[in-house]
Design an enzyme around this catalytic site. Structure first.
Site, PDB file in Angstrom:
ATOM      1  N   GLU A   1      70.636  42.607  20.333  1.00 14.90           N
ATOM      2  CA  GLU A   1      69.306  43.506  20.967  1.00 14.90           C
ATOM      3  C   GLU A   1      70.059  44.652  21.751  1.00 14.90           C
ATOM      4  O   GLU A   1      71.054  44.299  22.293  1.00 14.90           O
ATOM      5  CB  GLU A   1      68.591  42.701  21.704  1.00 14.90           C
TER       6      GLU A   1
ATOM      7  N   LYS B   1      63.790  32.909  17.984  1.00 12.57           N
ATOM      8  CA  LYS B   1      63.507  34.142  18.369  1.00 12.57           C
ATOM      9  C   LYS B   1      63.327  35.304  17.286  1.00 12.57           C
ATOM     10  O   LYS B   1      62.606  36.085  17.035  1.00 12.57           O
ATOM     11  CB  LYS B   1      64.345  34.664  19.468  1.00 12.57           C
TER      12      LYS B   1
ATOM     13  N   ARG C   1      54.018  26.673  25.268  1.00 11.21           N
ATOM     14  CA  ARG C   1      53.883  25.382  26.162  1.00 11.21           C
ATOM     15  C   ARG C   1      53.371  26.080  27.382  1.00 11.21           C
ATOM     16  O   ARG C   1      53.023  27.211  27.403  1.00 11.21           O
ATOM     17  CB  ARG C   1      55.087  24.883  26.530  1.00 11.21           C
TER      18      ARG C   1
ATOM     19  N   HIS D   1      69.309  34.890  34.577  1.00 11.63           N
ATOM     20  CA  HIS D   1      68.178  35.099  33.805  1.00 11.63           C
ATOM     21  C   HIS D   1      67.258  33.948  33.958  1.00 11.63           C
ATOM     22  O   HIS D   1      66.379  33.998  32.898  1.00 11.63           O
ATOM     23  CB  HIS D   1      68.760  35.116  32.511  1.00 11.63           C
TER      24      HIS D   1
HETATM   25  P1  ADP Z   1      64.951  32.735  27.143  1.00  8.92           P
HETATM   26  O1  ADP Z   1      64.618  32.334  26.037  1.00  8.92           O
HETATM   27  O2  ADP Z   1      66.252  32.295  27.912  1.00  8.92           O
HETATM   28  O3  ADP Z   1      63.903  32.818  28.457  1.00  8.92           O
HETATM   29  P2  ADP Z   1      64.461  35.649  26.782  1.00  8.92           P
HETATM   30  O4  ADP Z   1      64.521  36.366  25.468  1.00  8.92           O
HETATM   31  O5  ADP Z   1      62.971  35.304  27.291  1.00  8.92           O
HETATM   32  O6  ADP Z   1      65.351  34.146  26.852  1.00  8.92           O
HETATM   33  O7  ADP Z   1      65.233  36.385  28.128  1.00  8.92           O
HETATM   34  C1  ADP Z   1      65.525  35.792  29.375  1.00  8.92           C
HETATM   35  C2  ADP Z   1      65.900  36.914  30.300  1.00  8.92           C
HETATM   36  O8  ADP Z   1      66.805  37.546  29.844  1.00  8.92           O
HETATM   37  C3  ADP Z   1      64.729  38.123  30.307  1.00  8.92           C
HETATM   38  O9  ADP Z   1      63.660  37.780  31.208  1.00  8.92           O
HETATM   39  C4  ADP Z   1      65.564  39.301  31.021  1.00  8.92           C
HETATM   40  O10 ADP Z   1      65.913  39.173  32.308  1.00  8.92           O
HETATM   41  C5  ADP Z   1      66.835  39.159  30.332  1.00  8.92           C
HETATM   42  N1  ADP Z   1      66.896  40.158  28.724  1.00  8.92           N
HETATM   43  C6  ADP Z   1      66.496  39.339  27.598  1.00  8.92           C
HETATM   44  N2  ADP Z   1      66.679  40.177  26.742  1.00  8.92           N
HETATM   45  C7  ADP Z   1      67.044  41.418  27.246  1.00  8.92           C
HETATM   46  C8  ADP Z   1      67.437  42.942  26.708  1.00  8.92           C
HETATM   47  N3  ADP Z   1      67.084  42.946  25.551  1.00  8.92           N
HETATM   48  N4  ADP Z   1      67.718  43.568  27.669  1.00  8.92           N
HETATM   49  C9  ADP Z   1      67.847  43.325  28.970  1.00  8.92           C
HETATM   50  N5  ADP Z   1      67.524  42.128  29.432  1.00  8.92           N
HETATM   51  C10 ADP Z   1      67.216  41.058  28.822  1.00  8.92           C
HETATM   52  P1  ADP Z   2      59.557  29.450  32.026  1.00 13.17           P
HETATM   53  O1  ADP Z   2      60.119  29.811  30.699  1.00 13.17           O
HETATM   54  O2  ADP Z   2      58.352  28.226  31.945  1.00 13.17           O
HETATM   55  O3  ADP Z   2      59.314  30.313  33.096  1.00 13.17           O
HETATM   56  P2  ADP Z   2      62.109  28.225  32.242  1.00 13.17           P
HETATM   57  O4  ADP Z   2      62.727  29.272  31.335  1.00 13.17           O
HETATM   58  O5  ADP Z   2      63.006  27.912  33.576  1.00 13.17           O
HETATM   59  O6  ADP Z   2      60.658  28.615  32.745  1.00 13.17           O
HETATM   60  O7  ADP Z   2      61.930  26.827  31.596  1.00 13.17           O
HETATM   61  C1  ADP Z   2      61.156  25.656  31.777  1.00 13.17           C
HETATM   62  C2  ADP Z   2      62.267  24.637  31.644  1.00 13.17           C
HETATM   63  O8  ADP Z   2      62.376  24.390  30.340  1.00 13.17           O
HETATM   64  C3  ADP Z   2      63.474  24.834  32.546  1.00 13.17           C
HETATM   65  O9  ADP Z   2      63.552  23.257  32.983  1.00 13.17           O
HETATM   66  C4  ADP Z   2      64.365  24.791  31.159  1.00 13.17           C
HETATM   67  O10 ADP Z   2      65.626  24.466  31.609  1.00 13.17           O
HETATM   68  C5  ADP Z   2      63.860  24.459  30.233  1.00 13.17           C
HETATM   69  N1  ADP Z   2      63.989  24.927  28.810  1.00 13.17           N
HETATM   70  C6  ADP Z   2      63.476  26.052  28.279  1.00 13.17           C
HETATM   71  N2  ADP Z   2      63.900  26.432  27.238  1.00 13.17           N
HETATM   72  C7  ADP Z   2      64.889  25.401  26.722  1.00 13.17           C
HETATM   73  C8  ADP Z   2      65.675  25.579  25.750  1.00 13.17           C
HETATM   74  N3  ADP Z   2      65.608  25.916  24.527  1.00 13.17           N
HETATM   75  N4  ADP Z   2      66.802  24.211  25.719  1.00 13.17           N
HETATM   76  C9  ADP Z   2      66.716  23.459  26.767  1.00 13.17           C
HETATM   77  N5  ADP Z   2      65.808  23.665  27.761  1.00 13.17           N
HETATM   78  C10 ADP Z   2      64.859  24.591  28.004  1.00 13.17           C
END
Ligand code: ADP
Ligand code: ADP
Ligand code: MG
Length: 488
Positions: free
Chosen positions: A199, A115, A291, A234
């Site tokens: 953040e 990130k 992906r 989340h």
């Molecule tokens: P991941 O790699 O686990 O998907 P993301 O950065 O995409 O992580 O964040 C996943 C979720 O966490 C977001 O969809 C949101 O609901 C919450 N989130 C992430 N960053 C923030 C933030 N700065 N403030 C509030 N909610 C957040």
């Molecule tokens: P999307 O981001 O496609 O909406 P998810 O956040 O649920 O959906 O992620 C898709 C799949 O990949 C899930 O099975 C999740 O557990 C897995 N996944 C995503 N990022 C990671 C990671 N950094 N490490 C392990 N598993 C991950």
């Protein structure tokens, strides 16, 4: 490309193979011992067992999977999502073996997999970002100074995080040191990388992401947005396209910025740029997923474009056959992730045997699944059973159809998130479009779910009673003359 191996299992493996077959491409499945009788294995033209159930002994064995591909004369590997899909080393090894990796370059995966590196790459393109630290941080005093400047609450995030894991909200300075320590040790154990950053915690954001698609000839387009604000832990559970709140102007601006993010890492193939959007429709870049996304079907339903087909075409070196101006939003689509989890019991996994499994069908209904009646749900993998999608000309029509599909979906043997989906789709906040990522926290309790179900069974009982009384009355009445049966 004549033969594709899908390095995945379940619904996504099947979904990829269906498109490959339609394109006249042979398919190879890999599977773990426990998945021997899975639909993705029987569907494939060839299938090879790569090891026992735990994914680190089967689906995560990149080298072994590449060996299988070489032995069978495979010329393309599709990684699906999860497992090896965001592993730059795997993409590299596939390419080095003379096989096409159906996805972006190892470089794009590497940059966007962190990130922090991702934010660094897009910084010069003037993309709005959530205020926070630019580098990994481990010094608590420095973290205190920065957090005071940003203002609490703040979020500590793992740079290598994913799947909603590796995030900690810190409400005030007193909690900072201990939360940071925990975040770092969690990041090390979950992702093998202890880098964390800070953040600003956005109070009531919506999660809105843009689907992008880029070819290897310098063309990049976006396929509009998906709203993914209904989340638990989340993680997304209900997704829709388009979002109920974006204006055409904000949509165009976010789309243009998503294209810039893709270009910032020389992206090719299908990818997703995630944003947080606040109540004033200000948006902030969150991360890019390199992906196919779990929720990609809703985009396919409103654009009429098969994203897997596009991934394969791009990997074959073809030019995109459409430009941004050719693309438009047509109707509305909603997806419910059907998990083997118990919404009456804090969404705990509910593993068992699918003694009954009958998916719904009908106009505008799409079910992406990887299970059949009689199968056991393995404990080793993500407990998602299927993705239930509904398409409608309008949002209310899509909601109606999805509700109807939920009521027709017959699953016995485990608890599922189907009743939760019904709760969401009937809730005023969802129906009106006024909700954020706290939807579940704000409105969902098992009591509310039960209350809805009880009210419903009371209505059903009342209706049944009414019908019964009517029937009784009718039976007492003389036979009607116009009935063919009765005339005989
Ligand atoms: P991941 O790699 O686990 O998907 P993301 O950065 O995409 O992580 O964040 C996943 C979720 O966490 C977001 O969809 C949101 O609901 C919450 N989130 C992430 N960053 C923030 C933030 N700065 N403030 C509030 N909610 C957040
Ligand atoms: P999307 O981001 O496609 O909406 P998810 O956040 O649920 O959906 O992620 C898709 C799949 O990949 C899930 O099975 C999740 O557990 C897995 N996944 C995503 N990022 C990671 C990671 N950094 N490490 C392990 N598993 C991950
Ligand atoms: Mg994300």
């Amino acid at each position: 490309m004549k033969k594709i191996l899908v390095a995945n299992r379940g619904e996504i493996a099947l979904r990829v193979m269906r498109t490959a077959r339609r394109m006249g491409i042979q398919t190879v499945a890999v599977y773990s011992e426990i998945d021997r009788h899975s639909p993705h294995v029987s569907f494939a033209d060839e299938a090879v067992c790569v090891g026992p159930a735990p994914s680190n002994r089967s689906y995560l064995l990149g080298e072994k999977i590449i060996e299988v591909a070489k032995n069978l004369g495979v010329d393309g590997i599709h990684p699906g999502y999860g497992f090896l899909s965001e592993n730059a080393g795997f993409a590299q090894a596939v390419t080095a073996a003379g096989i096409t990796f159906i996805g972006p370059s190892p470089y794009s995966i590497e940059v966007m997999g962190s990130k922090l590196a991702a934010k660094d790459a897009v910084r010069k393109f003037d993309i709005p970002m959530v205020p926070g630290t630019e580098d990994a941080i481990s010094d608590v005093e420095k973290a205190k100074a920065i957090s005071a400047e940003i203002g609490y609450p703040i979020l500590i995030k793992a740079s290598a995080g994913g799947g909603g894991k590796g995030m900690r909200i810190v409400e005030n300075e007193k909690e900072l040191a201990s939360q940071m320590e925990r975040a770092i040790s969690e990041a090390v154990s979950a992702f093998g990388d202890g880098s964390v950053f800070i953040e600003k915690y956005i109070g009531s954001p919506r999660h809105i992401e843009i689907q992008v698609l880029a070819d290897t000839h310098g063309n990049t387009v976006h396929l509009f947005e998906r709203e993914c604000s209904v989340q638990r832990r989340h993680q997304k559970v209900v997704e829709e396209a388009p979002s109920a709140i974006l204006t055409p102007e904000v949509r165009a601006a976010m789309g243009a910025d998503a294209v810039k993010v893709a270009q910032a890492c020389s992206y090719t193939g299908a990818g997703t740029v995630e944003f947080l959007v606040d109540e004033h429709l200000n948006y902030y870049f969150l991360e890019m997923n390199t992906r196919l996304q779990v929720e990609h079907p809703v985009t396919e339903l409103i654009t009429g474009i098969d994203l897997v087909e596009q991934q394969i075409r791009v990997a074959r070196g073809e030019k995109l056959s459409f430009s941004q101006d050719d693309l438009q939003i047509n109707g509305h689509a909603i997806e419910l992730r059907v998990y083997a989890e118990d919404p009456h019991n804090d969404f705990l996994p509910s593993i068992g045997k699918l003694t009954t499994y009958r998916p719904p069908s009908g106009e505008g209904i799409r079910v992406d699944d990887g299970y059949k009646e009689g199968m056991d749900i393995p404990i080793y993998y993500d407990p998602m059973l299927s993705k239930l999608c509904a398409y409608g000309k309008t949002r209310p029509e899509a909601i109606r159809r999805l509700l109807e599909a939920i009521s027709q979906y017959d699953i016995e043997g485990c608890a599922t998130t189907l009743p939760f989906g019904k709760f969401v789709l009937e809730h005023d906040a969802f129906v009106s479009g006024k909700f954020d990522t706290h939807f579940v926290k704000n409105y969902f309790t098992k009591e509310a779910l039960l209350a809805g179900e009880e009210a419903e069974s009371q209505v059903a009982a009342a209706l049944a009673l009414q019908l019964y009384l009517k029937e009784k009355k009718r039976l007492k009445e003389p036979l009607v003359e116009d009935s063919v049966w009765r005339l005989r």
